[in-house]
Design a protein around this motif. Structure first.
Motif, PDB file in Angstrom:
ATOM      1  N   THR A 118       0.719  -1.100   0.076  1.00 56.18           N
ATOM      2  CA  THR A 118       0.063   0.063   0.102  1.00 56.18           C
ATOM      3  C   THR A 118       0.868   1.260  -0.166  1.00 56.18           C
ATOM      4  N   SER A 119       1.901   1.386   0.766  1.00 49.73           N
ATOM      5  CA  SER A 119       2.857   2.504   0.839  1.00 49.73           C
ATOM      6  C   SER A 119       3.503   2.564  -0.457  1.00 49.73           C
ATOM      7  N   LEU A 120       3.972   1.374  -0.952  1.00 48.26           N
ATOM      8  CA  LEU A 120       4.667   1.675  -2.176  1.00 48.26           C
ATOM      9  C   LEU A 120       3.827   2.040  -3.302  1.00 48.26           C
ATOM     10  N   LYS A 121       2.708   1.754  -3.377  1.00 46.53           N
ATOM     11  CA  LYS A 121       1.727   2.129  -4.336  1.00 46.53           C
ATOM     12  C   LYS A 121       1.561   3.675  -4.162  1.00 46.53           C
ATOM     13  N   ARG A 146      14.141  17.067   5.289  1.00 49.74           N
ATOM     14  CA  ARG A 146      13.804  15.591   5.784  1.00 49.74           C
ATOM     15  C   ARG A 146      12.419  14.962   5.176  1.00 49.74           C
ATOM     16  N   ALA A 147      12.594  13.752   4.407  1.00 52.23           N
ATOM     17  CA  ALA A 147      11.369  13.119   4.086  1.00 52.23           C
ATOM     18  C   ALA A 147      10.634  12.118   5.295  1.00 52.23           C
ATOM     19  N   PRO A 148       9.744  11.649   5.185  1.00 52.18           N
ATOM     20  CA  PRO A 148       9.195  10.717   6.084  1.00 52.18           C
ATOM     21  C   PRO A 148       9.905   9.620   6.241  1.00 52.18           C
ATOM     22  N   GLY A 149      10.326   9.285   7.432  1.00 56.68           N
ATOM     23  CA  GLY A 149      11.318   8.224   7.911  1.00 56.68           C
ATOM     24  C   GLY A 149      12.470   8.433   8.044  1.00 56.68           C
ATOM     25  N   ASP A 150      13.275   9.655   8.056  1.00 54.66           N
ATOM     26  CA  ASP A 150      14.232  10.598   8.182  1.00 54.66           C
ATOM     27  C   ASP A 150      14.193  10.830   9.929  1.00 54.66           C
ATOM     28  N   PHE A 151      15.232  10.772  10.569  1.00 52.50           N
ATOM     29  CA  PHE A 151      15.574  11.022  12.029  1.00 52.50           C
ATOM     30  C   PHE A 151      16.070  12.453  11.879  1.00 52.50           C
ATOM     31  N   VAL A 152      15.409  13.348  12.615  1.00 48.77           N
ATOM     32  CA  VAL A 152      15.979  14.862  12.634  1.00 48.77           C
ATOM     33  C   VAL A 152      15.844  15.253  14.300  1.00 48.77           C
ATOM     34  N   ASP A 199       5.888   6.655   4.494  1.00 49.96           N
ATOM     35  CA  ASP A 199       7.178   6.110   4.430  1.00 49.96           C
ATOM     36  C   ASP A 199       7.305   4.665   3.679  1.00 49.96           C
ATOM     37  N   PRO A 200       7.531   4.654   2.428  1.00 50.49           N
ATOM     38  CA  PRO A 200       7.302   3.338   1.777  1.00 50.49           C
ATOM     39  C   PRO A 200       8.672   2.425   1.915  1.00 50.49           C
ATOM     40  N   VAL A 201       9.734   3.214   2.734  1.00 50.99           N
ATOM     41  CA  VAL A 201      10.942   2.319   2.838  1.00 50.99           C
ATOM     42  C   VAL A 201      10.715   1.564   4.125  1.00 50.99           C
ATOM     43  N   PRO A 245      14.630   4.696  -6.589  1.00 50.78           N
ATOM     44  CA  PRO A 245      14.513   3.079  -6.415  1.00 50.78           C
ATOM     45  C   PRO A 245      15.984   2.554  -6.067  1.00 50.78           C
ATOM     46  N   LYS A 246      17.129   3.242  -5.846  1.00 48.07           N
ATOM     47  CA  LYS A 246      18.319   2.439  -5.442  1.00 48.07           C
ATOM     48  C   LYS A 246      18.060   2.678  -3.960  1.00 48.07           C
ATOM     49  N   LEU A 247      17.621   3.445  -3.405  1.00 43.01           N
ATOM     50  CA  LEU A 247      17.187   3.752  -1.781  1.00 43.01           C
ATOM     51  C   LEU A 247      16.233   2.419  -1.566  1.00 43.01           C
TER      52      LEU A 247
END
Length: 393
Positions: free
Chosen positions: A176-179, A235-241, A276-278, A338-340
């Motif tokens: 769902t997140s990736l879509k 900072r994108a969703p999933g990053d730490f700040v 956060d798709p990752v 895509p590399k990430l």
């Protein structure tokens, strides 16, 4: 895109206590309607069903549902802990959102509340003798719901806490997140070449330390449009700040804009699937890493995880993010590459399984398949990773 208010509402609907409260309130409301429905029934029925016919059933329900609820809660907690120990501790929060478990437990608690309140109302003589037939009919309906819930619970328990169920749950949520990410690579904003500070831009500081969980792109776009500014997510969703450090940049903005924009970016202690798709790929990779640890030594699970990862990347990674529709012209961010996605999924498994030829053979097969993906970035990254693994000593 989803707003912050709607996000909070969705999160609220995933809570167990909400379903329990709603079904319990429905049970009490049904009992409150009983005296109002009594005058609508034929007089002959009230003589066939009195208090003596209803109270024994209600007593059995009250005692039985209390025991079943307590037992089911113990089973749920035990199964979730087992699943967390087999896969990754971070999957526990995902398991708590299991809708089947929530509905079944809410039905059990609702049945207990219904029967207990009905007994109290009868003993307090709030109900007239004629109301017994209405309560009897409601009780039959409640019993039917409980039987259906028990059947669902028995079927659900056959897989609850198992590795298959846990992996399927992570994969479904990850898909769902990736879509969503494939449809809106930049969360609906404009793609940025870099997240570095633009010349003359003001920093939008993080309000607290933690993971970026959600960015209200609609609100950020509204704030920037009103001020004639442009906001770039640093900072994108999933990053730490850290608190006070830049979470975004504001071009042509002022201090008040930065304060308002900071309120639209949610930061919490743990990561979230919402934007956060990752995160889902990381959970799958962590499950494979634990399976490859010396204490577990389960390469079969690692192979199964790689199959799920390969399937997710093949079916959900889209084309060029610059071709996606832009909904928010005044907000930009660097798209998830895509590399990430590949580095977050296969690289950790390769690190832990490099000594196992069986695991590495499967990984090479998966990377070879992904190297023919229509997305050139993913295909090239898979090819490069495959070459690095072959060259590694």
């Amino acid at each position: 895109m989803i707003s912050k208010t709607l996000l909070y509402f969705q999160r609220l609907t995933r809570q167990l206590w909400l379903r329990v409260v709603l079904i319990s309130l429905c049970s009490v409301l049904a009992l409150a309607l009983a005296p109002l429905l009594t005058p609508m029934l034929p007089e002959g029925l009230s003589h066939r069903f009195g208090r003596d016919a209803v109270l024994p059933i209600l007593t059995i329900l009250a005692s039985g549902m209390l025991a079943v609820t307590t037992f089911s809660l113990n089973v749920m907690v035990s199964a979730y802990r087992t699943a967390s120990s087999m896969s990754t501790p971070r999957v526990y929060r995902l398991l708590l959102e299991d809708t089947v478990t929530q509905s079944v437990l809410a039905t059990f608690v609702g049945g207990f509340v219904y029967s207990l309140c009905a007994i109290i109302l009868f003993r307090a003589k709030v109900y007239a003798p004629e109301s017994a037939i209405v309560v009897f009919a409601m009780t039959i309906f409640v019993v039917a719901l409980i039987v259906i819930a028990i059947l669902r619970w028995i079927d659900h328990l056959s897989g609850l806490g198992s590795m298959d169920h846990t992996l399927r749950l992570i994969e479904t949520r990850s898909r769902t997140s990736l879509k969503q990410q494939a449809k809106r690579p930049c969360l609906g904003g404009k793609p940025a070449d870099s997240d570095e500070q633009p010349e003359g831009a003001l920093p939008i500081p993080a309000r607290r330390s933690g993971f970026v969980r959600f960015a209200d792109m609609a609100r950020l776009n509204e704030i920037a449009a009103e001020a004639g500014a442009h906001i770039t997510m640093h900072r994108a969703p999933g990053d730490f700040v850290l608190r006070g450090r830049p979470v975004a940049w504001a071009e042509s903005g002022d201090e008040s804009l930065c304060k308002e924009a900071a309120k639209a970016i949610e930061i919490g202690d743990v990561r979230s699937f919402d934007q956060d798709p990752v995160f889902g790929l990381t959970l799958l990779a962590e499950t494979a890493q634990k399976a490859l640890s010396p204490g577990v030594n389960d390469p079969g699970t690692a192979v199964e995880v790689m199959g799920r990862l390969e399937r997710l990347l093949w079916e959900t990674v889209s084309g060029d993010p610059t071709e996606a529709d832009c909904m928010f012209e005044h907000v930009s961010m660097v798209p998830v590459s895509p590399k990430l996605l590949l580095d977050s999924s296969f690289a950790p498994i390769a690190h832990c399984g490099k000594e196992d030829p069986f695991v590495m053979k499967w990984m090479q097969q998966a990377l070879t398949a992904l190297s023919s993906h229509p997305n050139k970035q993913l295909a090239n990254s898979a090819t490069d990773m495959g070459k690095e693994l072959k060259a590694a000593p």
